[in-house]
Write a protein that holds these residues in place. Structure first.
Motif, PDB file in Angstrom:
ATOM      1  N   ASP A   1     110.080  76.070 -51.903  1.00 58.97           N
ATOM      2  CA  ASP A   1     110.885  76.574 -50.790  1.00 58.97           C
ATOM      3  C   ASP A   1     110.027  76.820 -49.548  1.00 58.97           C
ATOM      4  OD1 ASP A   1     109.654  78.564 -52.321  1.00 58.97           O
ATOM      5  OD2 ASP A   1     111.026  80.111 -51.611  1.00 58.97           O
ATOM      6  N   ILE A   2     108.811  77.291 -49.729  1.00 59.51           N
ATOM      7  CA  ILE A   2     107.901  77.498 -48.600  1.00 59.51           C
ATOM      8  C   ILE A   2     107.360  76.162 -48.105  1.00 59.51           C
ATOM      9  CG2 ILE A   2     105.676  78.492 -47.914  1.00 59.51           C
ATOM     10  CD1 ILE A   2     106.259  80.780 -49.851  1.00 59.51           C
ATOM     11  N   LEU A   3     107.019  75.282 -49.023  1.00 57.69           N
ATOM     12  CA  LEU A   3     106.435  73.994 -48.646  1.00 57.69           C
ATOM     13  C   LEU A   3     107.423  73.118 -47.886  1.00 57.69           C
ATOM     14  CD1 LEU A   3     104.461  73.125 -51.892  1.00 57.69           C
ATOM     15  CD2 LEU A   3     103.613  74.210 -49.820  1.00 57.69           C
ATOM     16  N   ARG A   4     108.710  73.259 -48.149  1.00 57.75           N
ATOM     17  CA  ARG A   4     109.721  72.449 -47.452  1.00 57.75           C
ATOM     18  C   ARG A   4     109.762  72.744 -45.954  1.00 57.75           C
ATOM     19  NH1 ARG A   4     113.074  73.449 -52.097  1.00 57.75           N
ATOM     20  NH2 ARG A   4     113.018  71.592 -53.391  1.00 57.75           N
ATOM     21  N   ASP A   5     109.310  73.920 -45.554  1.00 61.67           N
ATOM     22  CA  ASP A   5     109.265  74.249 -44.128  1.00 61.67           C
ATOM     23  C   ASP A   5     108.229  73.418 -43.384  1.00 61.67           C
ATOM     24  OD1 ASP A   5     111.183  76.166 -44.587  1.00 61.67           O
ATOM     25  OD2 ASP A   5     109.748  77.826 -44.694  1.00 61.67           O
ATOM     26  N   PHE A   6     107.305  72.816 -44.110  1.00 65.20           N
ATOM     27  CA  PHE A   6     106.196  72.100 -43.490  1.00 65.20           C
ATOM     28  C   PHE A   6     106.263  70.593 -43.693  1.00 65.20           C
ATOM     29  CE2 PHE A   6     104.856  76.424 -44.198  1.00 65.20           C
ATOM     30  CZ  PHE A   6     104.337  76.758 -42.965  1.00 65.20           C
ATOM     31  N   ILE A   7     107.405  70.093 -44.156  1.00 66.36           N
ATOM     32  CA  ILE A   7     107.608  68.650 -44.237  1.00 66.36           C
ATOM     33  C   ILE A   7     108.915  68.297 -43.537  1.00 66.36           C
ATOM     34  CG2 ILE A   7     106.287  68.308 -46.358  1.00 66.36           C
ATOM     35  CD1 ILE A   7     108.901  68.139 -47.885  1.00 66.36           C
ATOM     36  N   THR A   8     108.987  67.070 -43.026  1.00 61.87           N
ATOM     37  CA  THR A   8     110.195  66.620 -42.343  1.00 61.87           C
ATOM     38  C   THR A   8     111.239  66.207 -43.371  1.00 61.87           C
ATOM     39  OG1 THR A   8     109.458  64.329 -42.241  1.00 61.87           O
ATOM     40  CG2 THR A   8     108.838  65.754 -40.401  1.00 61.87           C
ATOM     41  N   GLU A   9     112.435  65.904 -42.896  1.00 59.46           N
ATOM     42  CA  GLU A   9     113.488  65.454 -43.810  1.00 59.46           C
ATOM     43  C   GLU A   9     113.164  64.082 -44.399  1.00 59.46           C
ATOM     44  OE1 GLU A   9     114.446  64.170 -39.701  1.00 59.46           O
ATOM     45  OE2 GLU A   9     114.135  66.144 -40.556  1.00 59.46           O
ATOM     46  N   ARG A  10     112.238  63.374 -43.776  1.00 59.66           N
ATOM     47  CA  ARG A  10     111.801  62.081 -44.302  1.00 59.66           C
ATOM     48  C   ARG A  10     110.618  62.218 -45.250  1.00 59.66           C
ATOM     49  NH1 ARG A  10     114.470  57.940 -42.563  1.00 59.66           N
ATOM     50  NH2 ARG A  10     112.784  56.465 -42.874  1.00 59.66           N
ATOM     51  N   GLY A  11     110.115  63.441 -45.428  1.00 53.69           N
ATOM     52  CA  GLY A  11     109.059  63.687 -46.392  1.00 53.69           C
ATOM     53  C   GLY A  11     107.655  63.697 -45.827  1.00 53.69           C
ATOM     54  N   LYS A  12     107.509  63.612 -44.504  1.00 52.89           N
ATOM     55  CA  LYS A  12     106.181  63.587 -43.898  1.00 52.89           C
ATOM     56  C   LYS A  12     105.693  65.011 -43.638  1.00 52.89           C
ATOM     57  CE  LYS A  12     105.585  60.394 -40.726  1.00 52.89           C
ATOM     58  NZ  LYS A  12     105.819  59.615 -39.487  1.00 52.89           N
ATOM     59  N   ILE A  13     104.394  65.215 -43.792  1.00 59.58           N
ATOM     60  CA  ILE A  13     103.802  66.527 -43.537  1.00 59.58           C
ATOM     61  C   ILE A  13     103.716  66.737 -42.028  1.00 59.58           C
ATOM     62  CG2 ILE A  13     101.758  67.963 -43.854  1.00 59.58           C
ATOM     63  CD1 ILE A  13     101.184  66.327 -46.401  1.00 59.58           C
ATOM     64  N   ILE A  14     104.180  67.881 -41.562  1.00 59.43           N
ATOM     65  CA  ILE A  14     104.196  68.183 -40.131  1.00 59.43           C
ATOM     66  C   ILE A  14     102.796  68.614 -39.690  1.00 59.43           C
ATOM     67  CG2 ILE A  14     105.222  69.627 -38.339  1.00 59.43           C
ATOM     68  CD1 ILE A  14     107.675  69.907 -40.133  1.00 59.43           C
ATOM     69  N   ALA A  15     102.367  68.136 -38.535  1.00 55.33           N
ATOM     70  CA  ALA A  15     101.035  68.420 -38.005  1.00 55.33           C
ATOM     71  C   ALA A  15     100.877  69.902 -37.674  1.00 55.33           C
ATOM     72  CB  ALA A  15     100.780  67.587 -36.758  1.00 55.33           C
ATOM     73  N   ARG A  16      99.644  70.365 -37.715  1.00 55.81           N
ATOM     74  CA  ARG A  16      99.382  71.782 -37.472  1.00 55.81           C
ATOM     75  C   ARG A  16      99.595  72.171 -36.021  1.00 55.81           C
ATOM     76  NH1 ARG A  16      93.386  72.314 -36.026  1.00 55.81           N
ATOM     77  NH2 ARG A  16      93.814  74.525 -35.945  1.00 55.81           N
ATOM     78  N   ARG A  17      99.502  71.235 -35.101  1.00 55.89           N
ATOM     79  CA  ARG A  17      99.754  71.577 -33.698  1.00 55.89           C
ATOM     80  C   ARG A  17     101.225  71.886 -33.469  1.00 55.89           C
ATOM     81  NH1 ARG A  17     101.938  67.120 -31.231  1.00 55.89           N
ATOM     82  NH2 ARG A  17     101.552  65.170 -32.314  1.00 55.89           N
ATOM     83  N   ILE A  18     102.077  71.410 -34.358  1.00 54.28           N
ATOM     84  CA  ILE A  18     103.505  71.692 -34.254  1.00 54.28           C
ATOM     85  C   ILE A  18     103.864  72.954 -35.041  1.00 54.28           C
ATOM     86  CG2 ILE A  18     105.810  70.804 -34.802  1.00 54.28           C
ATOM     87  CD1 ILE A  18     104.626  67.988 -34.304  1.00 54.28           C
ATOM     88  N   THR A  19     103.327  73.086 -36.246  1.00 52.62           N
ATOM     89  CA  THR A  19     103.668  74.238 -37.083  1.00 52.62           C
ATOM     90  C   THR A  19     102.906  75.494 -36.692  1.00 52.62           C
ATOM     91  OG1 THR A  19     102.003  73.650 -38.733  1.00 52.62           O
ATOM     92  CG2 THR A  19     104.239  72.814 -39.066  1.00 52.62           C
ATOM     93  N   GLY A  20     101.707  75.324 -36.129  1.00 52.25           N
ATOM     94  CA  GLY A  20     100.930  76.482 -35.711  1.00 52.25           C
ATOM     95  C   GLY A  20     100.002  77.027 -36.779  1.00 52.25           C
ATOM     96  N   THR A  21      99.882  76.360 -37.907  1.00 56.06           N
ATOM     97  CA  THR A  21      98.974  76.851 -38.943  1.00 56.06           C
ATOM     98  C   THR A  21      97.527  76.593 -38.544  1.00 56.06           C
ATOM     99  OG1 THR A  21      99.161  74.762 -40.123  1.00 56.06           O
ATOM    100  CG2 THR A  21     100.602  76.523 -40.834  1.00 56.06           C
ATOM    101  N   CYS A  22      96.628  77.416 -39.049  1.00 57.21           N
ATOM    102  CA  CYS A  22      95.203  77.228 -38.749  1.00 57.21           C
ATOM    103  C   CYS A  22      94.669  76.062 -39.582  1.00 57.21           C
ATOM    104  CB  CYS A  22      94.423  78.504 -39.033  1.00 57.21           C
ATOM    105  SG  CYS A  22      94.388  78.981 -40.762  1.00 57.21           S
ATOM    106  N   ALA A  23      93.468  75.605 -39.260  1.00 54.78           N
ATOM    107  CA  ALA A  23      92.899  74.429 -39.914  1.00 54.78           C
ATOM    108  C   ALA A  23      92.702  74.656 -41.411  1.00 54.78           C
ATOM    109  CB  ALA A  23      91.573  74.057 -39.261  1.00 54.78           C
ATOM    110  N   HIS A  24      92.223  75.823 -41.770  1.00 55.25           N
ATOM    111  CA  HIS A  24      91.987  76.123 -43.186  1.00 55.25           C
ATOM    112  C   HIS A  24      93.283  76.068 -43.981  1.00 55.25           C
ATOM    113  CE1 HIS A  24      90.662  78.065 -46.844  1.00 55.25           C
ATOM    114  NE2 HIS A  24      91.602  78.983 -46.672  1.00 55.25           N
ATOM    115  N   HIS A  25      94.305  76.742 -43.488  1.00 59.16           N
ATOM    116  CA  HIS A  25      95.564  76.788 -44.224  1.00 59.16           C
ATOM    117  C   HIS A  25      96.299  75.451 -44.177  1.00 59.16           C
ATOM    118  CE1 HIS A  25      95.130  81.283 -43.942  1.00 59.16           C
ATOM    119  NE2 HIS A  25      95.324  81.058 -45.226  1.00 59.16           N
TER     120      HIS A  25
END
Length: 87
Positions: free
Chosen positions: A30-54
């Motif tokens: 459920d948490i991981l789905r917030d970070f992938i698109t509906e097509r299954g691609k991982i969203i870039a950190r510049r869009i999600t705002g996560t730090c490099a480590h996370h």
């Protein structure tokens, strides 16, 4: 002519740095789905705002969840699975 922006962009922050109790785990789809698109691609950190480590940890856990079939690889893959389950 330079156009002035109406709104200042909201500062992005890492959800996982802000909330230390929020684990990044492949079992928490459920948490991981917030970070992938509906097509299954991982969203870039510049869009999600996560730090490099996370973002690195998040990518690893998304790939693990895909291996365990908790998340989809692609959108076409999910439609193929639905077709097979109907038959």
């Amino acid at each position: 002519m330079a156009f002035k922006k109406k709104f200042a962009p909201r500062r992005k922050f890492c959800r996982f740095c802000a909330d230390k109790e929020l684990p990044i785990d492949y079992k928490r789809a459920d948490i991981l789905r917030d970070f992938i698109t509906e097509r299954g691609k991982i969203i870039a950190r510049r869009i999600t705002g996560t730090c490099a480590h996370h973002q690195r940890v998040l990518t690893r856990e998304i790939k693990r969840a895909r291996q365990m079939a908790l998340l989809i690889y692609t959108a076409t893959h999910s439609s193929d699975v639905k077709k097979k389950s109907i038959l």
